[in-house]
Design an enzyme around this catalytic site. Sequence first.
Site, PDB file in Angstrom:
ATOM      1  N   ASP A 119      12.736 -23.766  16.851  1.00 32.36           N
ATOM      2  CA  ASP A 119      12.637 -24.479  18.142  1.00 32.36           C
ATOM      3  C   ASP A 119      12.394 -23.536  19.321  1.00 32.36           C
ATOM      4  OD1 ASP A 119      15.383 -23.816  17.388  1.00 32.36           O
ATOM      5  OD2 ASP A 119      16.038 -24.818  19.206  1.00 32.36           O
ATOM      6  N   HIS A 120      12.328 -22.209  19.030  1.00 36.63           N
ATOM      7  CA  HIS A 120      12.020 -21.232  20.079  1.00 36.63           C
ATOM      8  C   HIS A 120      10.731 -20.462  19.794  1.00 36.63           C
ATOM      9  CE1 HIS A 120      16.092 -21.600  21.983  1.00 36.63           C
ATOM     10  NE2 HIS A 120      16.279 -22.171  20.800  1.00 36.63           N
ATOM     11  N   HIS A 158      15.243 -15.572  20.084  1.00 37.50           N
ATOM     12  CA  HIS A 158      15.590 -15.459  18.662  1.00 37.50           C
ATOM     13  C   HIS A 158      14.566 -16.263  17.872  1.00 37.50           C
ATOM     14  CE1 HIS A 158      17.475 -19.213  19.903  1.00 37.50           C
ATOM     15  NE2 HIS A 158      17.701 -19.562  18.650  1.00 37.50           N
ATOM     16  N   HIS A 175      14.666 -18.773  15.674  1.00 39.89           N
ATOM     17  CA  HIS A 175      14.754 -20.177  15.258  1.00 39.89           C
ATOM     18  C   HIS A 175      13.479 -20.919  15.675  1.00 39.89           C
ATOM     19  CE1 HIS A 175      19.446 -20.142  14.941  1.00 39.89           C
ATOM     20  NE2 HIS A 175      18.842 -19.707  13.845  1.00 39.89           N
ATOM     21  N   HIS A 207      18.562 -26.733  26.677  1.00 39.40           N
ATOM     22  CA  HIS A 207      18.806 -26.868  25.243  1.00 39.40           C
ATOM     23  C   HIS A 207      19.712 -28.072  24.980  1.00 39.40           C
ATOM     24  CE1 HIS A 207      19.537 -25.499  21.023  1.00 39.40           C
ATOM     25  NE2 HIS A 207      18.356 -24.937  21.183  1.00 39.40           N
ATOM     26  N   HIS A 261      24.677 -15.745  19.055  1.00 39.95           N
ATOM     27  CA  HIS A 261      24.145 -16.885  18.335  1.00 39.95           C
ATOM     28  C   HIS A 261      24.302 -16.585  16.841  1.00 39.95           C
ATOM     29  CE1 HIS A 261      22.123 -20.623  18.153  1.00 39.95           C
ATOM     30  NE2 HIS A 261      20.923 -20.184  17.829  1.00 39.95           N
ATOM     31  N   ASP A 308      19.798 -19.500  23.184  1.00 40.28           N
ATOM     32  CA  ASP A 308      20.941 -20.121  22.500  1.00 40.28           C
ATOM     33  C   ASP A 308      22.097 -19.127  22.398  1.00 40.28           C
ATOM     34  OD1 ASP A 308      19.093 -22.093  22.153  1.00 40.28           O
ATOM     35  OD2 ASP A 308      19.109 -22.060  19.961  1.00 40.28           O
TER      36      ASP A 308
HETATM   37 ZN   LIG Z   1      17.563 -23.575  19.760  1.00 42.44          ZN
HETATM   38 ZN   LIG Z   2      19.002 -21.177  17.848  1.00 39.20          ZN
END
Ligand SMILES: [Zn+2]
Ligand SMILES: [Zn+2]
Length: 309
Positions: free
Chosen positions: A65-66, A61, A63, A268, A139, A210
């Site tokens: 942090d990915h 996805h 976000h 995570h 998510h 996530d």
């Molecule tokens: Zn994340």
């Molecule tokens: Zn996420």
Amino acid sequence: MSLRVTFLGTGGAVPTTQRNTSSVFCRREGDRLLFDCGEGTQRQMMRFGTGFGVSHVFVTHLHGDHTLGLPGLIQTMDFNEREAPLSIHTPRGAGAKLRALIDAAAGRPSFPLRIREVGDGDVTLERPGYEIRGFETDHDTRSVGYALIEDERKGRFDRGRAEELGVPVGPKFQRLHAGESVELDDGTVIEPEQVVGDPRPGRTVVYTGDTRPTDRTVAVAENADLLIHDATFGSDNEARAGRTAHSTAAAAGEIGERAGVERLALVHISSRYAGNSGRLEREASETFGKGAFVPDDGDTVSVPYPDAE
Ligand SMILES: [Zn+2]
Ligand SMILES: [Zn+2]
């Protein structure tokens, strides 16, 4: 066929000095695959010696942090005069935004960059001996998980039995193992079933990204050899896990138990459990029924065949 997974980033949305944001590197024989690419992933690839020769990146996805590591990684590949194409897989409906993120920060690289959208059940990569399939996760934005599923392997060839039946050592062995019947000099016909065992399962590795715990993950991860599951929180933050569309370690353990997976890796990990991830391992192991583990950044695990001695 070797199959190895290196955890490049095991932290949650906020990195810590010990845990980088999300990324999992997978090497199957000569193929190098990357799952998620949080900020700083290229430095983790250098630190842990994976090389930059990845052919496919699977994004769960959008976000940050990915994904924030993608522009930097692509820019470095371009500086290194990469020529091989790079395919980036992303949830259905998220392709244009991902393209814009890369365009804004890395421009158009000189190697071909392909973005491919993935929905639930889509086979997004087919390679000899295995495929990668997307599956729906839960998510708070468009998201998918990915399953690496190997083909069944031929049954074991019983050499002793073949010799007993009078099959001469040589090409007839190969033909029987390939599923053909063979005729001996005295006219006897030997069927492959007489000397070849049942087909043996390949290996399965599942990465959720996530997600809240879902039945879909249980179905996809059935009997998987390795399940890498969101375990952002401990039982002390169960309500927060639900609110923020993540899983607790105990919930991840329950998914692993219901799916009957062999090994469960918890990733995570929220920065609030820095130095205290043992708590998450204990909580997950209680519901999983065997040892779940929180890998450190840089840990590599080999995934053996289920029937390996
Ligand atoms: Zn994340
Ligand atoms: Zn996420």
